[in-house]
Design a protein around this motif. Structure first.
Motif, PDB file in Angstrom:
ATOM      1  N   ALA A  48     -14.635   9.464  94.063  1.00 60.52           N
ATOM      2  CA  ALA A  48     -13.678  10.570  94.061  1.00 60.52           C
ATOM      3  C   ALA A  48     -12.254  10.123  94.352  1.00 60.52           C
ATOM      4  O   ALA A  48     -11.395  10.961  94.588  1.00 60.52           O
ATOM      5  N   ASP A  50     -11.218   8.697  96.953  1.00 55.42           N
ATOM      6  CA  ASP A  50     -10.892   8.887  98.370  1.00 55.42           C
ATOM      7  C   ASP A  50     -10.927   7.599  99.181  1.00 55.42           C
ATOM      8  O   ASP A  50     -10.379   7.557 100.283  1.00 55.42           O
ATOM      9  N   MET A 824      -8.803  13.609 114.370  1.00 56.96           N
ATOM     10  CA  MET A 824      -8.972  14.191 113.033  1.00 56.96           C
ATOM     11  C   MET A 824     -10.402  14.421 112.552  1.00 56.96           C
ATOM     12  O   MET A 824     -10.604  15.151 111.599  1.00 56.96           O
ATOM     13  N   LEU A 828     -18.368  19.237 109.203  1.00 57.29           N
ATOM     14  CA  LEU A 828     -18.881  20.605 109.115  1.00 57.29           C
ATOM     15  C   LEU A 828     -19.818  20.671 107.918  1.00 57.29           C
ATOM     16  O   LEU A 828     -19.372  20.516 106.776  1.00 57.29           O
ATOM     17  N   ARG A 831     -19.004  21.921 104.300  1.00 55.58           N
ATOM     18  CA  ARG A 831     -17.561  22.065 104.161  1.00 55.58           C
ATOM     19  C   ARG A 831     -16.810  20.734 104.065  1.00 55.58           C
ATOM     20  O   ARG A 831     -15.861  20.620 103.299  1.00 55.58           O
ATOM     21  N   THR A 832     -17.236  19.758 104.851  1.00 54.31           N
ATOM     22  CA  THR A 832     -16.492  18.479 104.822  1.00 54.31           C
ATOM     23  C   THR A 832     -17.431  17.339 104.409  1.00 54.31           C
ATOM     24  O   THR A 832     -17.532  16.330 105.072  1.00 54.31           O
ATOM     25  N   LEU A 835     -14.915  12.494 101.549  1.00 53.57           N
ATOM     26  CA  LEU A 835     -13.915  11.769 102.335  1.00 53.57           C
ATOM     27  C   LEU A 835     -12.484  12.248 102.090  1.00 53.57           C
ATOM     28  O   LEU A 835     -11.537  11.576 102.481  1.00 53.57           O
ATOM     29  N   HIS A 836     -12.327  13.437 101.473  1.00 51.93           N
ATOM     30  CA  HIS A 836     -10.984  14.025 101.488  1.00 51.93           C
ATOM     31  C   HIS A 836     -10.921  15.268 102.362  1.00 51.93           C
ATOM     32  O   HIS A 836      -9.840  15.679 102.762  1.00 51.93           O
ATOM     33  N   ASP A 837     -12.056  15.857 102.661  1.00 48.55           N
ATOM     34  CA  ASP A 837     -12.063  16.948 103.642  1.00 48.55           C
ATOM     35  C   ASP A 837     -12.453  16.423 105.023  1.00 48.55           C
ATOM     36  O   ASP A 837     -11.992  16.926 106.041  1.00 48.55           O
ATOM     37  N   LEU A 839     -11.766  13.590 107.299  1.00 47.20           N
ATOM     38  CA  LEU A 839     -10.703  12.577 107.341  1.00 47.20           C
ATOM     39  C   LEU A 839     -11.015  11.505 108.369  1.00 47.20           C
ATOM     40  O   LEU A 839     -11.309  11.812 109.522  1.00 47.20           O
ATOM     41  N   ILE A 840     -10.935  10.262 107.952  1.00 49.10           N
ATOM     42  CA  ILE A 840     -10.969   9.141 108.891  1.00 49.10           C
ATOM     43  C   ILE A 840      -9.597   8.462 108.835  1.00 49.10           C
ATOM     44  O   ILE A 840      -8.861   8.639 107.873  1.00 49.10           O
ATOM     45  N   PRO A 899      -3.462  19.002 114.443  1.00 53.13           N
ATOM     46  CA  PRO A 899      -2.134  19.601 114.611  1.00 53.13           C
ATOM     47  C   PRO A 899      -2.225  21.103 114.905  1.00 53.13           C
ATOM     48  O   PRO A 899      -1.497  21.619 115.742  1.00 53.13           O
ATOM     49  N   SER A 900      -3.146  21.764 114.222  1.00 53.94           N
ATOM     50  CA  SER A 900      -3.286  23.212 114.403  1.00 53.94           C
ATOM     51  C   SER A 900      -3.624  23.546 115.851  1.00 53.94           C
ATOM     52  O   SER A 900      -3.038  24.433 116.471  1.00 53.94           O
TER      53      SER A 900
ATOM     54  N   PRO B  31     -13.281  13.699  90.474  1.00 53.72           N
ATOM     55  CA  PRO B  31     -13.689  14.217  91.781  1.00 53.72           C
ATOM     56  C   PRO B  31     -14.378  15.580  91.704  1.00 53.72           C
ATOM     57  O   PRO B  31     -15.205  15.906  92.554  1.00 53.72           O
ATOM     58  N   ARG B 180      -3.312  13.056 108.522  1.00 54.24           N
ATOM     59  CA  ARG B 180      -3.251  11.597 108.602  1.00 54.24           C
ATOM     60  C   ARG B 180      -2.173  11.099 107.652  1.00 54.24           C
ATOM     61  O   ARG B 180      -1.583  11.883 106.911  1.00 54.24           O
ATOM     62  N   LEU B 183      -3.546   9.570 101.728  1.00 53.42           N
ATOM     63  CA  LEU B 183      -4.743  10.183 101.172  1.00 53.42           C
ATOM     64  C   LEU B 183      -5.049  11.504 101.865  1.00 53.42           C
ATOM     65  O   LEU B 183      -6.136  11.714 102.374  1.00 53.42           O
ATOM     66  N   ILE B 185      -4.673  15.844 101.943  1.00 59.05           N
ATOM     67  CA  ILE B 185      -4.339  17.102 101.287  1.00 59.05           C
ATOM     68  C   ILE B 185      -3.414  17.877 102.219  1.00 59.05           C
ATOM     69  O   ILE B 185      -3.655  17.953 103.426  1.00 59.05           O
ATOM     70  N   ARG B 251      -8.328  22.704 107.709  1.00 64.72           N
ATOM     71  CA  ARG B 251      -7.088  21.943 107.883  1.00 64.72           C
ATOM     72  C   ARG B 251      -6.101  22.621 108.837  1.00 64.72           C
ATOM     73  O   ARG B 251      -5.268  21.960 109.429  1.00 64.72           O
ATOM     74  N   GLY B 252      -6.205  23.922 108.970  1.00 67.58           N
ATOM     75  CA  GLY B 252      -5.284  24.604 109.871  1.00 67.58           C
ATOM     76  C   GLY B 252      -5.463  26.106 109.801  1.00 67.58           C
ATOM     77  O   GLY B 252      -5.917  26.639 108.784  1.00 67.58           O
ATOM     78  N   PHE B 256      -1.054  28.871 112.318  1.00 68.77           N
ATOM     79  CA  PHE B 256      -0.443  27.543 112.386  1.00 68.77           C
ATOM     80  C   PHE B 256       0.431  27.279 111.168  1.00 68.77           C
ATOM     81  O   PHE B 256       1.570  26.816 111.270  1.00 68.77           O
TER      82      PHE B 256
END
Lengths: 911, 275
Positions: A48, A50, A824, A828, A831-832, A835-837, A839-840, A899-900, B31, B180, B183, B185, B251-252, B256
């Motif tokens: 993908a 990622d 980070m 879930l 939902r995740t 490797l784009h939802d 995040l490492i 951050p949120s 993807p 991050r 890479l 979103i 993500r938020g 936020f």
């Protein structure tokens, strides 16, 4: 390569040679390169874009081969790592540099890193750190923490020394060349092209009943070789890593307990499996209400997942010493907190993969694993076959971190090979890897800690619930380890800690670097800061004051007379602690939006199994031609066991490491060195290697009759020993060989001395602990809630650094994972699952790391060495959280501090 | 079938007669591919002559359909394009920037498409071409109509992005917030274009915000409120963000996003004014 009917050839230059592939419409370039043109150095991590592991150069520009239509390269020039290493001087220099810096650990991301770096260096021969980060930002690495990769590309001074490779020598990895040249074969790299493939049908729901339809008709379709379900299991449809908790089916039988659980597997030709639509598989699902958290799991009306585990409590752990309640009642200051964490995914860049075939009637499984003998034992039960009929040959492992201790692809491969009689292969997609592999346990922790005015911890009461998901996996280990470790490396006389592992319809939680200790450390180390602040005592000095020492009792009543190095770790941070806080104060005085903070945290970790037998066996010998053979069965999953064990062995035998030939793990030929887990390989297998080397040496010296300090050399067919009496040569070829061809052989086993824990958790759970203290500097953007790590200083008591380069590698990698957990990472289900939802950290997220090696030698460790693998991430997250508090006055109690979440805390105002 | 025509007419004919999955960089096609549901007909645009590159014309700057993010980064463009260049550098990774096209980013119509806010600020249009009806122009603000929805008709290709020559005095900047460094979103993003008069006060302003509504939006009320302000001391009125309807996701939170986007706007305006 076959010209398939109707498919137009795609002609291009691959690493300087004109080639032709025949991709089906829409085939990925990566697939054509790997399966038609032999370029297995192009790795698949996500399909993908990622992870960047599949990076190749097209007309000189780096792209993800997994996102490139194969037909697009017609007439173009494609370069991959193998060709670059063969033909390109820049790549060759880089390959050397990667080895000199330890920039390749497991090696699965290395092709992507090196290819991207070559593209950078061609245009920018002397890049800055930031230019390297920008160029390599598209390649994820889960092992190294990236800083050594940056150093290797920039070309800073190497860490390695040109030495014989005895203990203490920072030599290159003995297996490094295969990693930087793209020839090391990982789980999906060993099957011949065209091999039958497996597709697993998985539950789309966390909990569901299901009925299978007409499988005979389905299986009769062209290209399908077999359909496997629970009915095809010839032994027992159950596996698990702990004998009392074997509860997970290979295929669910009537009801699935987590999203992604397998119910059937289709075995077919690559053409059929590649386009198989799971929706066409005959299965009827009835979704059932799932249990999704530990609180609802324990309600009286909750559906019980497993017989005999009432209230869905799998098991618990308990340690009690003194009287915590009375001590807390009498404490001058008491602080308390509620801390939570979610699922964390291992996110190794190599998804689980392997290959199996029938050889002389036996089934052979080649797969990535951390525990080949455990795989063998599991298959023995599942297949109902004698273990002599099963062979496990581990492939290269592209990262493990705990999740490749459990079996994954192995039973499907073995069952399919046995059913079809043909070779089969299976590689999990990233989505199914994330759905079905184990995770770090989510935690829900209540903790109270008391202290006297003078700053002595006087009472400690811990209660933690851990979501172990649908099946036990390593949950019992987590439940037992946490109460033993929750005190941190401190003297606490009055202590009570209780843990529970709770079943839910979430993915099975298992082993992940630290086995629950990183979660409990967040609670304990955060509250230590709260306590210190209330007491008006410096946070570092508070820890030093309470730090465990030689002769002091642990919370399990274990007293180490030597080897306790935590105080030295903390003390080594003092100068940085002062300097960094001064600098932070200066910066904060000049900035209103960006606030810098400094945090510190400690940690400890007992090496090896908790109060259980935990042996490793290492066999070695000398062949008639003078070759020294080391049967090294400790799985190297990137951490460096191949090198460390060889260095220990070579030192004990008295030869340079370069003269030792390693025979790796293979259940047919190499004795069991136990699982790569619990930071036990350097310590336990290292001891077995030391003993094996020492025994081999004494056998030889005895035979030649030379002094104990004689120098040995092996030459073609001869052994030359030199002592003060001169040189003595024996002609090996003329001597009698044993069944393995050995003239001399030594096989030794080491098992750590531990004692059982009693009902109050008192005993001697581990023969040694390793100790760690981290200092983190962060900057918080108060307006956006983002946290940027600026620097780490990490002190680790490793007893004796067998290979300082590898020690640094572990420290860096652990910090990167700890940072991910802190800032980070949250898995879930549903939902995740990519490797784009999920995040490492990327190469831009890890700041410079200063590693301080403390060598408080351990009486049990080989040459004093201690384990390190898990220690490295235990203090990281709490050090970051403490630094965030120091920066903005917000105490984050639920990771990750996104951050949120952090911005909400900042808006709410200092606590 | 895998069609990779070299002439636009051939591509348009293939599209109208056979349909198929249009592909250029592949950075969205692959993807989103689901096991067993991959298309079997592809129409690859990357070999079509004249469809790539970035060219300057009297009435517009034309970004061809197969121009990649890297093409944008490397092009010599007015300062008003700095936001687009900065967005390009933040798209995925170098690998993605080398393959992915700006046109594909628009057609994919993700609410978090990094290319959209800078192009909205640039008042960009898209050129949509079909075999039978020739070309039509559509303002970008009308082209993307919802999450993964556009006005592109099945027989049409987006053949170019057209940007009217921006005022030479306007600078621009792009702010992206993610969890991050690479890479990632966007949680929220802002593109700003501003110019100041001789006294240093803002006289022209354009703001577009992404990832805070199903489709990225220009912020006319906010833009008007900026006129006459000094970039260094710019104040952003949070009440002017009522058109945003951010989602609450991993993500938020909604709150936020609405909160940070205010700060993001202020930063973007300052940077656009070269502060």
């Amino acid at each position: 390569m076959n010209n398939r009917a109707g498919i137009k050839g795609t002609t291009f230059h691959l690493d300087g040679t004109q080639v032709e592939g025949f991709p089906v419409p829409g085939a990925r370039l990566s697939e054509m390169l790997r399966e038609q043109l032999g370029a297995r150095d192009v790795k698949i991590g996500c399909n993908a874009g990622d992870c960047g592991a599949c990076t190749v150069l097209i007309d000189g520009d780096p792209v993800c081969a997994c996102l490139t239509p194969a037909q697009q390269v017609d007439g173009k020039r494609v370069e991959t790592l193998r060709g670059l290493q063969r033909d390109d001087a820049t790549a060759q220099v880089l390959g050397e540099s990667f080895q000199d810096h330890g920039a390749a650990q497991c090696g699965i991301c290395t092709p992507g890193m090196l290819v991207s770096a070559v593209a950078l260096l061609r245009g920018t021969p002397n890049p800055t750190d930031v230019q390297v980060q920008d160029a390599l930002g598209g390649v994820l690495c889960r092992c190294t923490g990236y800083r050594k990769i940056i150093d290797a590309v920039v070309g800073t001074k190497p860490i390695t020394e040109n030495t014989p490779g005895n203990i203490g020598d920072a030599i290159r990895r003995v297996d490094g060349l295969g990693k930087v040249s793209g020839v090391e074969a990982f789980g999906d790299d060993v099957a011949p092209p065209g091999t039958l493939e497996i597709f697993i049908i998985r539950s789309p729901y966390p909990r569901a009943k299901f009925t299978l339809g007409d499988l005979d008709a389905y299986g009769a379709q062209e290209g399908i070789a077999a359909v496997l379900t629970a009915k095809d299991i010839t032994g027992k449809n159950a596996f698990g890593v702990i004998p009392q908790f074997v509860d997970q089916p290979v295929f669910a039988e009537t009801e699935t307990r987590f999203r992604g659980e397998a119910v059937a597997a289709v075995v077919g030709t690559p053409e059929v499996i590649g386009v198989l639509d799971p929706d066409t598989f005959p299965v009827q699902w009835t979704e059932l209400p799932p249990i999704s958290d530990v609180k609802s799991a324990q309600r009286p009306d909750a559906k019980q997942l497993h017989d005999g585990r009432s209230n869905n409590v799998m098991c618990g752990g308990f340690v009690q010493r003194g009287d915590a309640e009375t001590a807390l009642a009498g404490a001058d200051v008491v602080v308390e907190g509620h801390f939570q964490s979610g699922f964390v995914e291992h996110a190794y860049i190599e998804p689980e993969a392997g290959f199996a075939e029938i050889v002389d009637g036996r089934v052979e499984v080649h797969a990535c694993t951390q525990a080949p003998v455990m795989d063998l034992e599991a298959l023995e039960v599942i297949l109902g076959m004698d273990r002599s009929q099963i062979r496990i040959v581990p492939t290269g492992v592209g990262g493990g971190f705990g999740a490749k201790l459990d079996i994954t692809v192995q039973p499907y491969l073995a069952l399919a090979a046995l059913k079809t009689g043909k070779p089969v292969r299976l590689a999990y997609s990233r989505e199914e890897s994330m759905q079905s592999s184990t995770k770090r346990h989510p935690s829900d922790i209540q903790l109270r800690i008391g202290a006297s005015k003078s700053g002595e911890v006087t009472g400690f009461d811990f209660y933690g619930e851990f979501d172990t998901g649908a099946y036990a996996s390593w949950g019992p280990t987590v439940a037992i380890r946490v109460p033993v470790h929750a005190s941190g490396p401190y003297k606490i006389a009055d202590y009570r800690a209780e843990s529970k592992g709770i079943h839910t319809n979430n993915p099975p939680a298992g082993a992940f670097r630290g086995f629950g200790v990183p979660q409990s450390a967040i609670a304990q180390e955060s509250l230590f800061d709260v306590l210190a602040e209330k007491l008006g005592i410096d946070a570092l000095e508070f820890r030093i004051k309470n730090a465990l020492e030689n002769g002091a009792s642990t919370v399990c009543g274990q007293v180490f007379s030597q080897g306790v190095g935590i105080k030295a770790c903390f003390e080594s941070l003092r100068s940085a602690w002062v300097a960094e806080r001064e600098m932070a104060a200066e910066i904060n005085a000049q900035n209103s939006k960006i606030k810098r903070g400094v945090g510190v945290a400690g940690g400890w970790y007992g090496c090896g199994n908790t109060s259980l037998p935990n042996p490793s066996t290492i066999k070695s010998g000398v062949l008639a031609d003078g070759t020294v053979i080391l049967h090294q069965g400790a799985m190297d999953i990137g951490q460096g066991a191949n090198t460390v064990i060889a260095q220990i062995f070579a030192t004990a035998l008295g030869v340079p490491v370069g003269s030792v030939k390693i025979v790796g793990p293979d259940t047919d030929v190499t004795p069991d060195a136990g699982k790569t887990s619990a930071s036990r390989q350097t310590y336990v297998s290292g001891n077995a290697a030391r003993m094996s080397g020492e025994t081999l040496r004494s056998l030889i010296l005895e035979k030649i009759n030379v002094a104990a300090d004689a120098k040995m050399e092996f030459d073609a067919g001869r052994l030359i020993a030199t002592d003060t009496g001169g040189s003595h040569t024996i002609d090996l070829a003329s001597m009698e060989q044993d069944g393995d061809g050995f003239i001399f052989r030594a096989e030794e086993t080491y098992d750590p001395p531990t004692k059982p824990l009693d009902a109050n958790g008192q005993g001697a759970p581990y023969a040694q602990f390793g100790y760690a203290a981290h200092l983190a500097v962060v900057e918080v953007d108060t307006a956006l809630g983002t946290t940027k790590a600026i620097k780490f200083v990490a002190a680790h008591d490793v007893g004796k650094a067998i290979n300082p380069m590898l020690v640094e590698g572990q420290v860096h990698g652990g910090i990167a994972q700890g940072l991910g957990m802190a800032l980070m990472e949250e898995y879930l289900p549903g939902r995740t699952e990519n490797l784009h939802d999920y995040l490492i950290p990327t190469i831009g997220d890890i700041p410079p790391i200063e590693t301080i090696i403390i060598e408080e030698t351990d009486a049990h460790g080989p040459y004093g060495a201690k384990g390190l693998g898990e220690h490295v991430l235990i203090p990281t997250a709490p050090a970051i959280l403490n630094a965030i508090y120091n920066a903005v006055g917000v105490r984050v109690t639920k990771v990750p501090a996104t951050p949120s979440k952090l911005r909400a805390g900042i808006k709410a105002g200092p606590q | 079938m895998y069609h990779a025509p070299t002439e636009l007419n051939d591509a348009l004919r293939t599209l109208s007669e056979e349909g198929g999955q249009v592909v250029a960089g592949g950075t969205d096609v692959y993807p989103s591919a689901k096991q067993g549901k991959m298309p079997t007909h592809f129409l690859d645009l990357t070999r079509i002559s004249g469809l790539g590159g970035i060219s300057h014309h009297q009435d517009s700057i034309r970004i061809g359909a197969t121009a990649t993010w890297t093409d944008v980064i490397k092009s010599d463009l007015p300062a008003a394009f700095d936001a687009l260049k900065q967005a390009a550098r933040e798209v995925g990774s170098v690998q993605i920037q080398n393959s992915g096209t700006i046109a594909g980013n628009l057609c994919n119509a993700s609410p978090a498409a990094d290319g959209v806010p800078p192009l909205l600020a640039l008042d960009a249009s898209v050129e949509l071409t079909s075999m039978t009806r020739g070309s039509r122009r559509c303002p970008l603000s009308e082209f993307i109509t919802g999450v993964r929805q556009t006005t592109l008709l099945p027989d049409e290709l987006l053949t170019a992005i057209l940007v009217p020559p921006p005022p030479v005095e306007m600078g621009s900047a792009f702010e992206k917030l993610g969890s991050r460094r690479y890479l990632v979103i966007s949680i929220s993003m802002t593109a700003a274009m501003v110019s100041c008069d001789d006294t240093g006060k803002i006289e022209q302003a354009r703001i577009a915000i992404g990832a805070c509504s199903p489709v990225a939006l220009r912020m006319p009320l906010l833009e008007a409120s900026l006129i006459g302000q000094t970039p260094k001391d710019v104040t952003i009125d949070p009440d002017l963000f009522a058109s945003l309807t951010p989602i609450d996701d991993v993500r938020g939170s909604t709150e936020f996003r609405l909160d940070v986007v205010v700060e993001q706007c202020a930063r973007a305006v300052k940077r656009a004014a070269n502060l």
